[in-house]
Design an enzyme around this catalytic site. Structure first.
Site, PDB file in Angstrom:
ATOM      1  N   SER A 185       0.845  -1.200   0.000  1.00  0.00           N
ATOM      2  CA  SER A 185       0.000   0.000   0.000  1.00  0.00           C
ATOM      3  C   SER A 185       0.875   1.242   0.000  1.00  0.00           C
ATOM      4  CB  SER A 185      -0.885   0.007   1.255  1.00  0.00           C
ATOM      5  OG  SER A 185      -1.512   1.253   1.449  1.00  0.00           O
TER       6      SER A 185
ATOM      7  N   TYR B 231      -1.988  -1.095  10.704  1.00  0.00           N
ATOM      8  CA  TYR B 231      -2.112  -1.504   9.297  1.00  0.00           C
ATOM      9  C   TYR B 231      -0.914  -1.030   8.475  1.00  0.00           C
ATOM     10  CZ  TYR B 231      -3.950  -1.585   4.496  1.00  0.00           C
ATOM     11  OH  TYR B 231      -4.114  -1.793   3.145  1.00  0.00           O
TER      12      TYR B 231
END
Length: 333
Positions: free
Chosen positions: A225, A238
């Site tokens: 990401s 995360y």
């Protein structure tokens, strides 16, 4: 040089002209109208191609269903066209019910691959749609629900995929848990452990189980990401896992390169998936989701499908240890 092998400049130009003439020769369609052999596709403005904020407030229990989102994400169900780039390949995709995993599953099937997808049991509704789409392409479709936090299940997942597909040569570790928390004080040890086991432990267990089945030419793809490079303050746990994913891609690529196995990653920016409506973003952030990018909107899973195909395709044989970004003009890489 023999006379019979000599060619004048005029003859060469004439020959080239004839060749070009053949290349652009029009094809006569019904009714006497003509069309070119290679018709140009209309340009599409990426700014207006998909929905942009503001979005309506919406919330679902984790892990969420794409079918319940408004607007529904585009995974390429109608738009992706294959060309046989992955003919005969056998792929396992975690998180294959929605998001980038679903987009990859659809694209892989349309490129000629057989596909096994893993998903959390509560995502059965979305998974059934994916299985139907894969089968519609005449490919094997294997559904393997289960909890990736369980090491024994991760091993069984690989075993079942190999058995159902008749082998394995593409592994896509895509499943992830994302929960927004404004403060580290709001994250319990149980929640932290859940994120770590889903996003870091599971790929570790799956890759270990898959390696004995992977031959030279096989590929491993991880979904990282933009959070790996530019973490948001509300995604403390995360973001760490996505940095770890980026790192294992680069490390494992060096380790497995001599074995002929390529390892790469995809780094999305803000993408419209169930992660966002099931706790991955605050309601305030959700309403303006993706609006901060230069394109002014979130991406759709379908817009990343071709990246997963490219990284798995044999013509990308020199790409390993790479992170391919898709973030609407912001973020890295």
């Amino acid at each position: 040089m023999n006379e019979e092998h000599k060619i004048t400049r005029r003859q060469a130009v004439a020959g080239l002209g004839a060749t070009l003439a053949v290349a652009v020769t029009p094809v006569f369609a019904a009714g006497g109208k003509t069309k070119s052999i290679m018709e140009a596709k209309a340009l599409g403005d990426p700014i207006t191609k998909y929905p942009k904020p503001p979005f309506e407030s919406q919330s679902q229990p984790w892990p969420g269903l794409a079918s319940k989102m408004n607007p529904k994400p585009d995974h390429g169900e109608k738009s992706y066209k294959g060309s046989g780039r992955l003919a005969g390949r056998k792929a396992l995709i975690t998180g294959g019910d929605s998001g980038m995993g679903r987009a990859a599953a659809i694209a892989y099937a349309r490129e000629g691959a057989d596909v096994a997808i893993n998903y959390f049991p509560t995502e059965e509704e979305d998974a059934k749609e994916v299985i139907a789409l894969i089968k519609a392409e005449g490919r094997k479709a294997i559904a393997i629900p289960g909890d990736l936090r369980d090491e024994a299940f991760c091993k069984k997942l690989v075993d079942d995929a190999v058995k159902g597909l008749g082998g394995l040569d593409i592994v896509v570790n895509n499943a992830g848990r994302q929960q927004s928390n404004q403060s580290i004080l709001d994250i319990s040890t149980e929640q932290f452990d859940w994120t770590m086991k889903t996003n870091i432990y599971a790929p570790f267990w799956i890759i270990k189980a898959a390696l004995p089945h992977l031959q030279p030419g096989s590929v491993i793809i991880g979904t990282t990401s933009e959070q790996a490079y530019d973490p948001s303050p509300d995604l403390y746990d995360y973001a760490q896992t996505k940095a770890a994913t980026m790192n294992y891609v680069k490390s494992l690529a060096k380790q497995l390169g001599p074995k002929g196995i390529r390892v790469n990653g995809v780094a999305p920016g803000p993408i419209w998936t169930p992660l966002q409506v099931s706790g991955g973003a605050s309601q305030e952030k959700l309403k303006q989701f993706g609006g901060q990018t230069p394109l002014g909107r979130p991406g759709q899973p379908a817009e990343l499908a071709s990246i997963y195909v490219q990284l798995a395709a044999p013509d990308a044989s020199y790409a390993t240890g790479q992170i391919y970004g898709s973030s609407g003009g912001s973020g890295q890489p």
